[in-house]
Motif scaffolding. Structure first.
Motif, short mmCIF file in Angstrom:
data_model
loop_
_atom_site.label_atom_id
_atom_site.label_comp_id
_atom_site.label_asym_id
_atom_site.label_seq_id
_atom_site.Cartn_x
_atom_site.Cartn_y
_atom_site.Cartn_z
N PRO A 306 0.81 -1.22 0.00
CA PRO A 306 0.00 0.00 0.00
C PRO A 306 0.85 1.27 0.00
O PRO A 306 0.47 2.26 -0.63
CB PRO A 306 -0.81 -0.12 1.30
CG PRO A 306 -0.79 -1.56 1.64
CD PRO A 306 0.54 -2.06 1.17
N MET A 307 1.99 1.23 0.69
CA MET A 307 2.83 2.43 0.79
C MET A 307 3.46 2.78 -0.56
O MET A 307 3.44 3.93 -0.99
CB MET A 307 3.93 2.21 1.83
CG MET A 307 4.83 3.41 2.06
SD MET A 307 6.08 3.06 3.32
CE MET A 307 5.05 2.98 4.79
N ILE A 308 4.02 1.80 -1.25
CA ILE A 308 4.73 2.06 -2.49
C ILE A 308 3.76 2.24 -3.66
O ILE A 308 3.89 3.18 -4.45
CB ILE A 308 5.70 0.90 -2.80
CG1 ILE A 308 6.78 0.80 -1.72
CG2 ILE A 308 6.35 1.09 -4.18
CD1 ILE A 308 7.64 -0.44 -1.83
N ALA A 309 2.79 1.35 -3.78
CA ALA A 309 1.93 1.35 -4.97
C ALA A 309 0.84 2.41 -4.93
O ALA A 309 0.51 2.99 -5.96
CB ALA A 309 1.30 -0.04 -5.13
N PHE A 310 0.27 2.66 -3.74
CA PHE A 310 -0.93 3.50 -3.68
C PHE A 310 -0.79 4.75 -2.79
O PHE A 310 -1.48 5.73 -3.00
CB PHE A 310 -2.13 2.68 -3.18
CG PHE A 310 -2.23 1.33 -3.81
CD1 PHE A 310 -2.35 1.20 -5.18
CD2 PHE A 310 -2.20 0.18 -3.04
CE1 PHE A 310 -2.44 -0.04 -5.78
CE2 PHE A 310 -2.28 -1.08 -3.62
CZ PHE A 310 -2.41 -1.19 -5.00
N GLY A 311 0.06 4.68 -1.79
CA GLY A 311 0.13 5.79 -0.84
C GLY A 311 -1.09 5.89 0.04
O GLY A 311 -1.35 6.93 0.64
N LEU A 312 -1.84 4.79 0.13
CA LEU A 312 -3.06 4.73 0.95
C LEU A 312 -2.98 3.53 1.88
O LEU A 312 -2.44 2.49 1.51
CB LEU A 312 -4.30 4.61 0.07
CG LEU A 312 -4.65 5.80 -0.82
CD1 LEU A 312 -5.79 5.42 -1.76
CD2 LEU A 312 -5.07 6.99 0.03
N PRO A 313 -3.55 3.64 3.09
CA PRO A 313 -3.51 2.50 4.03
C PRO A 313 -4.54 1.44 3.68
O PRO A 313 -5.56 1.29 4.34
CB PRO A 313 -3.82 3.18 5.37
CG PRO A 313 -4.66 4.35 5.01
CD PRO A 313 -4.17 4.84 3.68
N LEU A 314 -4.26 0.66 2.64
CA LEU A 314 -5.20 -0.33 2.15
C LEU A 314 -4.92 -1.72 2.70
O LEU A 314 -5.00 -2.71 1.97
CB LEU A 314 -5.17 -0.37 0.62
CG LEU A 314 -5.68 0.88 -0.11
CD1 LEU A 314 -5.43 0.78 -1.60
CD2 LEU A 314 -7.15 1.10 0.16
N LEU A 331 4.81 8.23 3.97
CA LEU A 331 6.14 7.91 3.46
C LEU A 331 6.15 7.69 1.95
O LEU A 331 7.21 7.75 1.33
CB LEU A 331 6.68 6.67 4.17
CG LEU A 331 6.94 6.80 5.68
CD1 LEU A 331 7.64 5.56 6.21
CD2 LEU A 331 7.76 8.04 6.00
N HIS A 332 4.98 7.44 1.37
CA HIS A 332 4.87 7.28 -0.09
C HIS A 332 5.43 8.50 -0.81
O HIS A 332 5.99 8.37 -1.91
CB HIS A 332 3.40 7.07 -0.46
CG HIS A 332 3.14 7.07 -1.93
ND1 HIS A 332 3.32 5.94 -2.72
CD2 HIS A 332 2.71 8.05 -2.78
CE1 HIS A 332 3.01 6.24 -3.97
NE2 HIS A 332 2.64 7.50 -4.04
N ASP A 333 5.30 9.67 -0.21
CA ASP A 333 5.72 10.92 -0.85
C ASP A 333 7.19 11.25 -0.63
O ASP A 333 7.69 12.22 -1.20
CB ASP A 333 4.87 12.08 -0.31
CG ASP A 333 3.38 11.89 -0.60
OD1 ASP A 333 3.05 11.30 -1.64
OD2 ASP A 333 2.56 12.31 0.24
#
Length: 446
Positions: A306-314, A331-333
């Motif tokens: 979720p962090m790398i691919a979407f930036g959302l807590p999925l 942290l995705h950003d």
């Protein structure tokens, strides 16, 4: 340099959570999330925070094997699926072997899970816009699947509706009371719900009498092993060729999951391996190694994808223990692909420098020290205080009240019906879609 800072915090975090992991009954979310949130609020660099989180994840997942194997008491919620086989191992007189298999499996799961999760996240990254667009529906479907996998089955699926309405109702009240919706208070309420429900039981005379004990609980530890081990044993040497295949394969599979409960994946893959093993000793030890490998690999997959691919807590992990890494600072950003590899392996290597040798060589000694010296009630009180502080920081007294309301309701569902916190976290993120959809359906029916 940032790498030196990352190494230092990884070592410190590894030591702290190695000790926490030995204490039976601790919850990953209740311990990992609040302390990580404090580091975020203190302004540590994103890559340093990432290394810290990987280190504490690995350390706790290794040392939770110690009370689980030695006393058949789960060192954390992730160790609950391992209690049954650990108890069998204890009766067979091989708790030290069970513990070493689990610790070695945990190391293998970490080393395999990190690169697999990062690579799989890159494959899914082009789908991020589509997945983000339907995130509410995805959360709801995942919540239903995870709920059905819990002990309550259909009851847990049905319970998603009232829990969703409770959360959205509190969000509406919080908008009127403090001018904003809440996250930390609700999140922390779910986290410590089982603890709050246990404390609430004390206020009810019948429950208080039922739980009263005349003397302290007695715990029997198995004798220590006389076998000498190197300081940092090769984890692959603890398994035969076929067992290594199961451990590595299940680690790779579980590292690609990101919407299912880590506990559910541990149970499912553990039972799959157990069904293929006929001889008791081989079945117990291999299954325990696979389960701990899966618990680590799943945690890494549910954090990194979720962090790398979407930036959302999925994922349940992103919604729970890793929540500060998505909400207070995303942290995705901030992290590049090389950062995930470099600081991820820094977290694994230096986070386990204390945990892995201790689990292999000093398990009984440290278990006895923790059982004698650290009160479980004191630990609960410390984290309750920390949760109240974070809730107050977000919304003052109203934040604390919200956390308690969610905690009592969610804790009751967990303790009495087996609707665990993983289901509740998924319900939290699915609540907006559930409530909006049901209101629309009701409007059409009128």
């Amino acid at each position: 340099m940032l790498i030196i800072q990352a190494i230092i915090v990884s070592i410190i975090g590894g030591i702290i959570f190695s000790i926490i992991g030995i204490i039976p009954g601790t919850d990953e979310t209740a311990t990992m999330a609040p302390i990580t949130l404090i580091l975020v609020l203190m302004g540590f660099e994103p890559v340093v925070i990432f290394a810290w989180f990987i280190a504490i994840l690995v350390a706790m997942q290794i040392t939770h094997t110690i009370p689980t194997a030695m006393a058949a008491l789960p060192g954390s919620t992730m160790a609950v699926p391992m209690v049954e086989n650990s108890n069998i191992g204890k009766k067979l007189g091989i708790p030290h072997i069970s513990m070493r298999k689990m610790s070695a499996g945990s190391m293998i799961g970490s080393l395999i899970g990190l690169p697999i999760a990062i690579l799989f996240a890159q494959i899914l990254a082009p789908l991020s816009d589509i997945i983000t667009q339907y995130s509410g529906l995805i959360f709801t479907i995942a919540a239903c699947v995870i709920a059905f996998m819990s002990q309550a089955k259909i009851g847990a699926v049905v319970a998603l509706v009232p829990f969703a309405f409770l959360i959205q109702g509190l969000q509406r009240i919080s908008t009127e009371a403090v001018g904003k919706t809440l996250f930390t208070s609700i999140f922390m309420g779910i986290t410590i719900g089982p603890m709050i429900a246990e404390i609430f039981n004390i206020m009810i005379p019948a429950k208080r009498a039922e739980n009263r004990r005349e003397k302290p609980t007695e715990i029997w530890l198995a004798p220590d092993s006389k076998e000498k081990m190197p300081f940092f044993p090769n984890p692959f040497k603890f398994f035969g060729k076929s067992s290594i295949g199961y451990v590595a394969g299940c680690s790779a599979i579980s590292a690609c999951t990101f919407t299912f409960s880590p506990v559910g994946m541990t149970v499912m893959l553990g039972e799959l391996v157990a069904s293929r093993k006929k001889e008791l000793f081989d079945r117990v030890t291999t299954t325990l190694g696979v389960q701990d490998a899966v618990s680590n690999a799943t945690y890494l997959g549910e954090l990194l994808i979720p962090m790398i691919a979407f930036g959302l807590p999925l994922s349940p992990v992103a919604l729970g223990p890793a929540s500060p890494l998505f909400n207070q600072i995303n942290l995705h950003d901030y992290l590049t692909m090389s950062d995930y590899f470099i600081y991820g392996f820094i977290g694994i290597i230096f986070g386990c420098m204390f945990a892995y040798p201790m689990a292999i060589k000093k398990a009984r000694k440290w278990s006895e020290k923790m059982f004698r010296s650290i009160s479980h009630e004191a630990l609960i009180g410390a984290f309750m205080g920390l949760v109240c502080m974070l809730a107050f920081h977000e919304a003052g007294l109203f934040g604390i009240i919200t956390a308690l309301v969610i905690g009592v309701f969610g804790g009751f569902l967990n303790n009495h019906y087996g609707i665990h916190t993983g289901v509740q976290f998924m319900a939290y993120y699915a609540s907006g879609w559930i409530v909006t959809t049901l209101i629309s359906v009701c409007a059409l029916a009128i």
